[in-house]
Scaffold this active site. Structure first.
Site, PDB file in Angstrom:
ATOM      1  N   GLU A 175      28.404  79.110   8.992  1.00 29.61           N
ATOM      2  CA  GLU A 175      28.285  77.651   8.976  1.00 29.61           C
ATOM      3  C   GLU A 175      29.665  77.046   8.749  1.00 29.61           C
ATOM      4  O   GLU A 175      30.363  77.432   7.838  1.00 29.61           O
ATOM      5  CB  GLU A 175      27.330  77.257   7.834  1.00 29.61           C
ATOM      6  CG  GLU A 175      26.957  75.810   7.828  1.00 29.61           C
ATOM      7  CD  GLU A 175      26.570  75.339   9.225  1.00 29.61           C
ATOM      8  OE1 GLU A 175      25.511  75.749   9.704  1.00 29.61           O
ATOM      9  OE2 GLU A 175      27.342  74.571   9.841  1.00 29.61           O
ATOM     10  N   LYS A 187      34.938  83.141  10.126  1.00 28.67           N
ATOM     11  CA  LYS A 187      34.615  82.181   9.064  1.00 28.67           C
ATOM     12  C   LYS A 187      35.666  82.250   7.952  1.00 28.67           C
ATOM     13  O   LYS A 187      36.187  81.227   7.497  1.00 28.67           O
ATOM     14  CB  LYS A 187      33.213  82.473   8.517  1.00 28.67           C
ATOM     15  CG  LYS A 187      32.805  81.645   7.304  1.00 28.67           C
ATOM     16  CD  LYS A 187      32.701  80.167   7.623  1.00 28.67           C
ATOM     17  CE  LYS A 187      32.707  79.319   6.387  1.00 28.67           C
ATOM     18  NZ  LYS A 187      31.478  78.775   5.969  1.00 28.67           N
ATOM     19  N   CYS A 213      34.056  77.090  -1.425  1.00 30.46           N
ATOM     20  CA  CYS A 213      34.433  78.021  -0.353  1.00 30.46           C
ATOM     21  C   CYS A 213      35.892  78.470  -0.336  1.00 30.46           C
ATOM     22  O   CYS A 213      36.160  79.660  -0.274  1.00 30.46           O
ATOM     23  CB  CYS A 213      34.104  77.392   0.994  1.00 30.46           C
ATOM     24  SG  CYS A 213      32.337  77.241   1.226  1.00 30.46           S
TER      25      CYS A 213
HETATM   26  C1  UDX Z   1      26.587  78.833   0.745  1.00 33.72           C
HETATM   27  C2  UDX Z   1      26.744  80.181   1.372  1.00 33.72           C
HETATM   28  O1  UDX Z   1      25.567  80.818   1.441  1.00 33.72           O
HETATM   29  C3  UDX Z   1      27.906  80.868   0.787  1.00 33.72           C
HETATM   30  O2  UDX Z   1      28.065  82.148   1.262  1.00 33.72           O
HETATM   31  C4  UDX Z   1      29.039  80.033   1.199  1.00 33.72           C
HETATM   32  O3  UDX Z   1      30.247  80.655   1.008  1.00 33.72           O
HETATM   33  C5  UDX Z   1      28.951  78.750   0.424  1.00 33.72           C
HETATM   34  O4  UDX Z   1      27.807  78.122   0.787  1.00 33.72           O
HETATM   35  P1  UDX Z   1      25.452  77.429  -0.971  1.00 33.72           P
HETATM   36  O5  UDX Z   1      24.319  77.023  -0.092  1.00 33.72           O
HETATM   37  O6  UDX Z   1      26.548  76.443  -1.175  1.00 33.72           O
HETATM   38  O7  UDX Z   1      26.055  78.792  -0.452  1.00 33.72           O
HETATM   39  O8  UDX Z   1      24.997  78.017  -2.347  1.00 33.72           O
HETATM   40  P2  UDX Z   1      23.907  77.484  -3.334  1.00 33.72           P
HETATM   41  O9  UDX Z   1      23.838  76.003  -3.255  1.00 33.72           O
HETATM   42  O10 UDX Z   1      24.169  78.194  -4.620  1.00 33.72           O
HETATM   43  O11 UDX Z   1      22.537  78.028  -2.691  1.00 33.72           O
HETATM   44  C6  UDX Z   1      22.103  79.336  -2.680  1.00 33.72           C
HETATM   45  C7  UDX Z   1      20.607  79.341  -2.976  1.00 33.72           C
HETATM   46  O12 UDX Z   1      20.104  80.662  -2.813  1.00 33.72           O
HETATM   47  C8  UDX Z   1      20.245  78.898  -4.396  1.00 33.72           C
HETATM   48  O13 UDX Z   1      19.318  77.842  -4.328  1.00 33.72           O
HETATM   49  C9  UDX Z   1      19.622  80.153  -5.014  1.00 33.72           C
HETATM   50  O14 UDX Z   1      18.569  79.853  -5.919  1.00 33.72           O
HETATM   51  C10 UDX Z   1      19.117  80.894  -3.786  1.00 33.72           C
HETATM   52  N1  UDX Z   1      18.939  82.336  -3.946  1.00 33.72           N
HETATM   53  C11 UDX Z   1      19.963  83.090  -4.398  1.00 33.72           C
HETATM   54  C12 UDX Z   1      17.725  82.936  -3.585  1.00 33.72           C
HETATM   55  O15 UDX Z   1      16.777  82.270  -3.197  1.00 33.72           O
HETATM   56  N2  UDX Z   1      17.615  84.281  -3.688  1.00 33.72           N
HETATM   57  C13 UDX Z   1      18.614  85.067  -4.136  1.00 33.72           C
HETATM   58  O16 UDX Z   1      18.449  86.289  -4.214  1.00 33.72           O
HETATM   59  C14 UDX Z   1      19.831  84.444  -4.510  1.00 33.72           C
HETATM   60  C1  UDX Z   2      34.999  73.749   3.803  1.00 30.06           C
HETATM   61  C2  UDX Z   2      35.307  73.781   5.305  1.00 30.06           C
HETATM   62  O1  UDX Z   2      35.937  72.555   5.699  1.00 30.06           O
HETATM   63  C3  UDX Z   2      34.025  74.009   6.092  1.00 30.06           C
HETATM   64  O2  UDX Z   2      34.338  74.157   7.473  1.00 30.06           O
HETATM   65  C4  UDX Z   2      33.333  75.250   5.578  1.00 30.06           C
HETATM   66  O3  UDX Z   2      32.089  75.439   6.239  1.00 30.06           O
HETATM   67  C5  UDX Z   2      33.097  75.160   4.087  1.00 30.06           C
HETATM   68  O4  UDX Z   2      34.330  74.924   3.406  1.00 30.06           O
HETATM   69  P1  UDX Z   2      34.062  71.921   2.116  1.00 30.06           P
HETATM   70  O5  UDX Z   2      34.645  72.809   1.061  1.00 30.06           O
HETATM   71  O6  UDX Z   2      32.638  71.503   1.993  1.00 30.06           O
HETATM   72  O7  UDX Z   2      34.193  72.612   3.559  1.00 30.06           O
HETATM   73  O8  UDX Z   2      34.937  70.573   2.222  1.00 30.06           O
HETATM   74  P2  UDX Z   2      36.378  70.237   2.832  1.00 30.06           P
HETATM   75  O9  UDX Z   2      36.277  68.924   3.500  1.00 30.06           O
HETATM   76  O10 UDX Z   2      36.923  71.339   3.617  1.00 30.06           O
HETATM   77  O11 UDX Z   2      37.261  70.012   1.524  1.00 30.06           O
HETATM   78  C6  UDX Z   2      37.638  71.084   0.675  1.00 30.06           C
HETATM   79  C7  UDX Z   2      38.613  70.587  -0.369  1.00 30.06           C
HETATM   80  O12 UDX Z   2      39.866  70.284   0.214  1.00 30.06           O
HETATM   81  C8  UDX Z   2      38.172  69.322  -1.093  1.00 30.06           C
HETATM   82  O13 UDX Z   2      38.480  69.423  -2.466  1.00 30.06           O
HETATM   83  C9  UDX Z   2      38.989  68.236  -0.438  1.00 30.06           C
HETATM   84  O14 UDX Z   2      39.190  67.125  -1.261  1.00 30.06           O
HETATM   85  C10 UDX Z   2      40.277  68.979  -0.170  1.00 30.06           C
HETATM   86  N1  UDX Z   2      41.080  68.399   0.932  1.00 30.06           N
HETATM   87  C11 UDX Z   2      40.581  68.362   2.192  1.00 30.06           C
HETATM   88  C12 UDX Z   2      42.365  67.921   0.683  1.00 30.06           C
HETATM   89  O15 UDX Z   2      42.853  67.957  -0.449  1.00 30.06           O
HETATM   90  N2  UDX Z   2      43.092  67.415   1.720  1.00 30.06           N
HETATM   91  C13 UDX Z   2      42.627  67.371   3.002  1.00 30.06           C
HETATM   92  O16 UDX Z   2      43.349  66.917   3.901  1.00 30.06           O
HETATM   93  C14 UDX Z   2      41.316  67.857   3.236  1.00 30.06           C
END
Ligand code: UDX
Ligand code: UDX
Length: 456
Positions: A160, A219, A275
């Site tokens: 994603e 990714k 991330c």
């Molecule tokens: C995601 C991606 O999956 C991760 O690899 C990526 O790098 C960041 O974004 P995210 O959706 O942000 O993770 O994580 P989170 O909001 O913590 O959601 C994960 C969910 O999985 C939680 O709701 C947790 O309860 C659930 N979970 C976890 C299960 O249902 N089963 C498990 O065994 C572990």
């Molecule tokens: C990131 C990637 O952009 C996305 O493609 C991936 O799927 C998940 O990780 P996210 O972490 O949700 O997404 O947000 P992003 O907009 O990338 O911002 C990450 C951090 O960088 C934030 O703290 C943001 O404030 C900072 N940022 C971003 C800066 O400081 N300057 C910039 O120009 C852009």
């Protein structure tokens, strides 16, 4: 193999929830079930108060929920009935054992794969949505193949790329959808079936396919490149402060070069989010594992520069406070890691707050979307201990403060009545714009001692 008609996603988090809501919204004839072992989270997805804040999410969830979008704790049923099972569980950095602090902790992925192996039938396509180290699909496939009598399930990688705060826009109009699969006829058929789901709303030429390992590594590479851009401009911001150059002017000037491009060049107090740091550490660990020490060191610097940027910001506040923050009130505006989200994971704000708390400052924190309990949890502060007050509005936070620090670029912070804020503060009134969203000259005219990032 028939067309996909039933989808299950394990993990109702920031990735699983919005992604599945978009699929259900765009494909009303598909049944989409999101399962999670966290009953409270599922209850929240089924309530009026969704567990995550994303612009536009409420509308599309409420439009599809209980029609063709379901949130459930019944993981067995969800997996058993699905043609495709997405794995979107978290993959945090390991905190123990081999690779602690670097490698991704794959225990949730593994337990999820074991569960699928137990429950699903052999036609099920298993899709890695979570960000994983390259070759994780091997482990998932080995687990699936070891479950006797199930035949061979296809494993795909479909990372994603959406960003929080703009998740729905990104999902609706992605730059690309990447699907990695095995280069066998069965693998190609599985890729085609998943591609057909996305092609319902994404132009077909934007749905690209690669082998499994390229997809997994794309990714990590994408996030490493994006984070590297921020660390690069932030490195220049330090030089700007020393020389009188302006980092925003530089970003504009270099961004006009089409080879560089204008996006993702906003200098800040440092990147946060679940991330960037995690994925770079993951990449560093992989490189070291394969004996590529120089490559590992190269990428590690991106995180080191980010740590430096956060620390540098706290130090500048401390210096302006004459190196004594004890018992001084500092207003913190913004706690989320970026605007338009309630996510605080790895937020730069947390690091700056911790530095100031170590100096025994008293913090008054305001964020439009982050609840008080979450602030206390992140700072590991007991509510009512007096060192941290979470305020309901920015003016209350600034009242009686020695300094104001802007740590998230929420739009509402651009519109505040800074004259009113100035009058309610102790003098000299200090303001630190960690996001470069304010006009420092106007603030200085009001009387503030104002500092930004990469500006003199
Ligand atoms: C995601 C991606 O999956 C991760 O690899 C990526 O790098 C960041 O974004 P995210 O959706 O942000 O993770 O994580 P989170 O909001 O913590 O959601 C994960 C969910 O999985 C939680 O709701 C947790 O309860 C659930 N979970 C976890 C299960 O249902 N089963 C498990 O065994 C572990
Ligand atoms: C990131 C990637 O952009 C996305 O493609 C991936 O799927 C998940 O990780 P996210 O972490 O949700 O997404 O947000 P992003 O907009 O990338 O911002 C990450 C951090 O960088 C934030 O703290 C943001 O404030 C900072 N940022 C971003 C800066 O400081 N300057 C910039 O120009 C852009």
């Amino acid at each position: 193999m028939d067309e996909i008609s039933n989808i299950c996603c394990v993990g109702a988090g920031y990735v699983g929830g919005p992604t599945m809501a978009m699929i259900a919204h765009k494909c009303p004839d598909l049944e989409v079930t999101v399962v999670d072992y966290d009953a409270d989270r599922i209850a929240a997805w089924n309530s009026d108060e969704l567990p995550i804040f994303e612009p536009g999410l409420d509308e599309i969830v409420k439009g599809s929920r209980n029609r063709n979008l379901f949130f459930s704790t019944d993981r067995d049923k969800g997996i058993r009935e699905a043609d495709v099972v997405f794995i979107a569980v978290s993959t945090p950095t390991k905190t123990y054992g081999i690779g602690a602090g670097r490698a991704a902790d794959l225990k949730y992925i593994e337990s999820c794969a074991r569960h699928i192996a137990e429950v699903a039938d052999s036609n099920t396509i298993v899709v890695e949505k979570s960000t994983v180290p390259v070759r994780t699909a091997d482990a998932v496939r080995t687990i699936l193949e070891a479950s006797k009598g199930k035949g061979v399930m296809q494993v795909l990688s479909n990372p994603e790329f959406m960003a929080e705060g703009s998740a729905l826009k990104d999902l609706e109009n992605p730059d690309r959808v990447l699907i990695g699969g095995e280069r066998t006829p069965e693998g190609q058929r599985a890729i085609e079936k998943l591609a057909a789901v996305y092609a319902r709303w994404v132009p077909r030429e934007k749905v690209i396919s690669t082998n499994l390992w390229s997809s997994e590594l794309s990714k990590l590479t994408a996030n490493a490149f994006l984070a590297q851009r921020i660390s690069s401009i932030n490195a220049i911001s330090a030089l700007c402060e020393a020389t009188g150059a302006d980092v925003d002017e530089i970003a504009h000037a270099i961004g006009l070069d089409r080879r560089v491009g204008p996006n993702f060049l906003k200098s800040s107090v440092g990147f946060g989010g679940s991330c960037f740091q995690k994925d770079i550490y993951n990449l560093v660990y992989l490189c070291a594992h394969f004996g590529l020490e120089e490559v590992a060191d190269y990428w590690e610097q991106v995180v080191a520069m980010n740590d430096y940027q956060k620390r540098r910001f706290s130090r500048r506040i401390m210096e302006a406070l004459f190196n004594t923050a004890a018992d001084k009130r500092v207003a913190i505006l913004g706690f989320a890691f970026k605007k338009d989200t309630n996510d605080t994971r790895e937020s730069a704000s947390i690091y700056v707050c911790r530095d100031l708390l170590q100096e025994e400052a008293r913090l008054a924190i305001y964020d439009p979307k982050v609840p008080a309990m979450q602030v206390h949890d992140e700072l590991k502060i007991v509510e009512g201990s007096g060192q941290v007050e979470v305020c309901g509005d920015p003016y209350a936070a600034a009242e009686g403060a020695h300094a104001v620090a802007i740590l998230t670029e929420w739009d509402e912070f651009k519109e505040l009545d800074y004259q009113r804020i100035y009058e309610s503060m102790l003098k000299p009134a200090l303001i630190f714009d960690g996001r470069n969203i304010l006009d420092l000259d106007s603030l200085r005219e009001i009387g503030f001692k104002a500092e930004g990032i990469g500006k003199s």
